[in-house]
Motif scaffolding. Sequence first.
Motif, PDB file in Angstrom:
ATOM      1  N   THR A 171      27.443  11.571   4.645  1.00  0.00           N
ATOM      2  CA  THR A 171      28.797  11.987   4.948  1.00  0.00           C
ATOM      3  C   THR A 171      30.079  11.187   4.227  1.00  0.00           C
ATOM      4  OG1 THR A 171      30.019  13.184   6.391  1.00  0.00           O
ATOM      5  CG2 THR A 171      29.362  10.923   7.448  1.00  0.00           C
ATOM      6  N   ASN A 172      30.757  12.294   3.168  1.00  0.00           N
ATOM      7  CA  ASN A 172      32.184  11.491   3.207  1.00  0.00           C
ATOM      8  C   ASN A 172      33.309  11.692   4.555  1.00  0.00           C
ATOM      9  OD1 ASN A 172      32.284  14.282   2.561  1.00  0.00           O
ATOM     10  ND2 ASN A 172      33.253  13.913   0.846  1.00  0.00           N
ATOM     11  N   GLU A 173      32.842  11.937   5.671  1.00  0.00           N
ATOM     12  CA  GLU A 173      33.756  12.071   5.933  1.00  0.00           C
ATOM     13  C   GLU A 173      34.325  10.789   6.834  1.00  0.00           C
ATOM     14  OE1 GLU A 173      32.736  15.227   9.259  1.00  0.00           O
ATOM     15  OE2 GLU A 173      33.024  17.132   7.611  1.00  0.00           O
ATOM     16  N   ILE A 174      35.935  10.408   7.148  1.00  0.00           N
ATOM     17  CA  ILE A 174      36.036   9.272   7.447  1.00  0.00           C
ATOM     18  C   ILE A 174      36.623   9.883   8.963  1.00  0.00           C
ATOM     19  CG2 ILE A 174      37.335   7.802   7.603  1.00  0.00           C
ATOM     20  CD1 ILE A 174      37.500   7.544   4.534  1.00  0.00           C
ATOM     21  N   ASP A 175      36.614   9.438  10.472  1.00  0.00           N
ATOM     22  CA  ASP A 175      36.727   9.668  11.630  1.00  0.00           C
ATOM     23  C   ASP A 175      37.611   8.533  11.621  1.00  0.00           C
ATOM     24  OD1 ASP A 175      37.632  10.945  13.919  1.00  0.00           O
ATOM     25  OD2 ASP A 175      35.607  10.959  14.919  1.00  0.00           O
ATOM     26  N   PHE A 176      39.092   8.991  10.867  1.00  0.00           N
ATOM     27  CA  PHE A 176      40.128   8.016  11.148  1.00  0.00           C
ATOM     28  C   PHE A 176      41.270   8.577  10.370  1.00  0.00           C
ATOM     29  CE2 PHE A 176      40.833   2.974  11.047  1.00  0.00           C
ATOM     30  CZ  PHE A 176      40.196   3.120  12.047  1.00  0.00           C
ATOM     31  N   ILE A 177      42.321   7.587  10.494  1.00  0.00           N
ATOM     32  CA  ILE A 177      43.497   8.275  10.223  1.00  0.00           C
ATOM     33  C   ILE A 177      44.162   7.735   8.777  1.00  0.00           C
ATOM     34  CG2 ILE A 177      44.496   8.509  12.948  1.00  0.00           C
ATOM     35  CD1 ILE A 177      46.412   5.522  12.063  1.00  0.00           C
ATOM     36  N   PHE A 178      43.087   6.617   7.983  1.00  0.00           N
ATOM     37  CA  PHE A 178      43.314   6.474   6.750  1.00  0.00           C
ATOM     38  C   PHE A 178      42.378   5.940   6.359  1.00  0.00           C
ATOM     39  CE2 PHE A 178      45.208   3.436   9.692  1.00  0.00           C
ATOM     40  CZ  PHE A 178      45.100   1.190   8.675  1.00  0.00           C
ATOM     41  N   CYS A 179      42.154   5.340   5.026  1.00  0.00           N
ATOM     42  CA  CYS A 179      41.212   4.711   4.810  1.00  0.00           C
ATOM     43  C   CYS A 179      41.530   3.135   5.345  1.00  0.00           C
ATOM     44  CB  CYS A 179      41.040   4.952   3.223  1.00  0.00           C
ATOM     45  SG  CYS A 179      40.662   6.579   2.805  1.00  0.00           S
ATOM     46  N   ASP A 180      40.549   2.593   5.440  1.00  0.00           N
ATOM     47  CA  ASP A 180      40.484   1.348   6.370  1.00  0.00           C
ATOM     48  C   ASP A 180      38.961   0.600   6.088  1.00  0.00           C
ATOM     49  OD1 ASP A 180      41.613  -1.016   7.424  1.00  0.00           O
ATOM     50  OD2 ASP A 180      42.323  -0.388   9.182  1.00  0.00           O
ATOM     51  N   LEU A 181      39.075  -0.536   5.847  1.00  0.00           N
ATOM     52  CA  LEU A 181      37.894  -0.682   5.702  1.00  0.00           C
ATOM     53  C   LEU A 181      36.436  -0.885   6.855  1.00  0.00           C
ATOM     54  CD1 LEU A 181      35.893  -3.441   3.841  1.00  0.00           C
ATOM     55  CD2 LEU A 181      36.852  -4.903   5.818  1.00  0.00           C
ATOM     56  N   PRO A 182      36.802  -0.749   8.300  1.00  0.00           N
ATOM     57  CA  PRO A 182      35.714  -0.145   9.283  1.00  0.00           C
ATOM     58  C   PRO A 182      35.397   0.531   8.981  1.00  0.00           C
ATOM     59  CG  PRO A 182      37.689  -1.560  10.068  1.00  0.00           C
ATOM     60  CD  PRO A 182      38.374  -0.620   9.483  1.00  0.00           C
ATOM     61  N   PRO A 183      35.865   1.825   8.526  1.00  0.00           N
ATOM     62  CA  PRO A 183      35.484   3.258   8.999  1.00  0.00           C
ATOM     63  C   PRO A 183      34.816   3.263   7.597  1.00  0.00           C
ATOM     64  CG  PRO A 183      37.800   3.051   8.610  1.00  0.00           C
ATOM     65  CD  PRO A 183      37.663   2.084   8.811  1.00  0.00           C
ATOM     66  N   LEU A 184      35.115   2.558   6.976  1.00  0.00           N
ATOM     67  CA  LEU A 184      34.750   2.900   4.877  1.00  0.00           C
ATOM     68  C   LEU A 184      32.746   2.608   5.365  1.00  0.00           C
ATOM     69  CD1 LEU A 184      37.210   2.113   2.858  1.00  0.00           C
ATOM     70  CD2 LEU A 184      36.041   3.975   2.351  1.00  0.00           C
ATOM     71  N   LEU A 185      32.814   0.977   6.036  1.00  0.00           N
ATOM     72  CA  LEU A 185      32.063  -0.031   6.113  1.00  0.00           C
ATOM     73  C   LEU A 185      31.646   0.833   6.499  1.00  0.00           C
ATOM     74  CD1 LEU A 185      32.612  -3.014   7.184  1.00  0.00           C
ATOM     75  CD2 LEU A 185      31.712  -2.435   4.883  1.00  0.00           C
ATOM     76  N   LYS A 186      30.886   2.080   7.195  1.00  0.00           N
ATOM     77  CA  LYS A 186      30.382   3.044   7.941  1.00  0.00           C
ATOM     78  C   LYS A 186      29.384   4.094   7.112  1.00  0.00           C
ATOM     79  CE  LYS A 186      32.591   2.942  12.711  1.00  0.00           C
ATOM     80  NZ  LYS A 186      31.956   2.048  13.344  1.00  0.00           N
ATOM     81  N   LEU A 187      29.493   4.151   6.130  1.00  0.00           N
ATOM     82  CA  LEU A 187      29.246   5.320   5.578  1.00  0.00           C
ATOM     83  C   LEU A 187      28.840   4.762   3.650  1.00  0.00           C
ATOM     84  CD1 LEU A 187      33.241   6.864   4.441  1.00  0.00           C
ATOM     85  CD2 LEU A 187      31.562   7.583   6.185  1.00  0.00           C
ATOM     86  N   THR A 188      28.551   2.979   4.288  1.00  0.00           N
ATOM     87  CA  THR A 188      27.796   2.311   3.436  1.00  0.00           C
ATOM     88  C   THR A 188      26.332   2.131   3.869  1.00  0.00           C
ATOM     89  OG1 THR A 188      28.097   0.348   4.436  1.00  0.00           O
ATOM     90  CG2 THR A 188      29.921   0.851   2.682  1.00  0.00           C
ATOM     91  N   CYS A 189      26.022   2.288   2.646  1.00  0.00           N
ATOM     92  CA  CYS A 189      24.141   2.121   2.486  1.00  0.00           C
ATOM     93  C   CYS A 189      23.835   0.772   1.866  1.00  0.00           C
ATOM     94  CB  CYS A 189      23.574   3.061   2.629  1.00  0.00           C
ATOM     95  SG  CYS A 189      23.654   4.332   1.374  1.00  0.00           S
TER      96      CYS A 189
END
Length: 311
Positions: A171-189
């Motif tokens: 998914t490309n959904e970020i359950d966060f308020i802006f583009c920050d490192l912790p939520p982006l790392l959750k989308l990586t594989c």
Amino acid sequence: MAEMNLTLVTEFLLIAFTENPEWALPLFLLFLFMYLITLLGNLGMIILIRMDRRLHTPMYFLLNHLAFMDICYSSVTVPQTLAVLLKHGAALSYTRCAAQFFLFTFFGSIDCYLLALMAYDRYLAVCQPLLYVTIMTQQTCLSLVAGAYVAGLFSALVRTVSAFTLSFCGTNEIDFIFCDLPPLLKLTCGESYTQEVVIIVFAIFVIPASMVVILVSYLFIIVSIMRIPSAGSRAKTFSTCTSHLTAVSLFFGTLIFMYLGGNSGQSLEENRVVSVLYTAVIPMLNPLIYSLRNKEVKESLRKILNRAKLS
């Protein structure tokens, strides 16, 4: 097909707070209020420092830049949060997300370095008072601040390039308020080596480096204060550092929790609360901390207000 999925991420969907739509309006008004206070407070601090010649000292020169960084730092994230709350979610292109990430890291890194420089300034003022004027000249202050900006730019470039060369999948959904490192790392594989490099580079060049300068400076300050025979003089000397210590504790405490504490044991709600603290609350509180706990700022503000009443 798997490779194609890894390269087709063209936008990110910010969906923070969308699970409770009824909270959207109250949160929107709260964030808007905090953002306006941040702008007014920090702009007021900048104007006050510029207007009063008694505040044309190295410490207030650094504080002037800190207030400006707080405005920029908050402006990168809070308007985006308002858009997410107003629209019940917001789509950011890959480029816009990377730009927000870069600017947020750039201003946040400079904030860290400025707080470290302010600690060094306090060390010189307390421990080397006779050499203070000689060491902390206008040229020295300009060089130190310029160094902070260059270091912040380097940190932001390295961290942004490292983060956005990762492979995003699912998914490309970020359950966060802006583009920050912790939520982006959750989308990586895939390979996690680059992720580790991102965290290590940011940790080494920003947070611990700044904290070492602050801790060493205050260690010498405490030792120097303890040598003062008069209790009243000790309290008066230490009072010159309390505003800075309060700001440092709030700012670095939240950053350590977010970036150096590890994400495995942190819930999504905890990360959201901490992100709100260091993007919206702390920039709002800094001018209040430095005005309410600073005798020189209060006297300068009182003087300007009295002058306005008479005119």
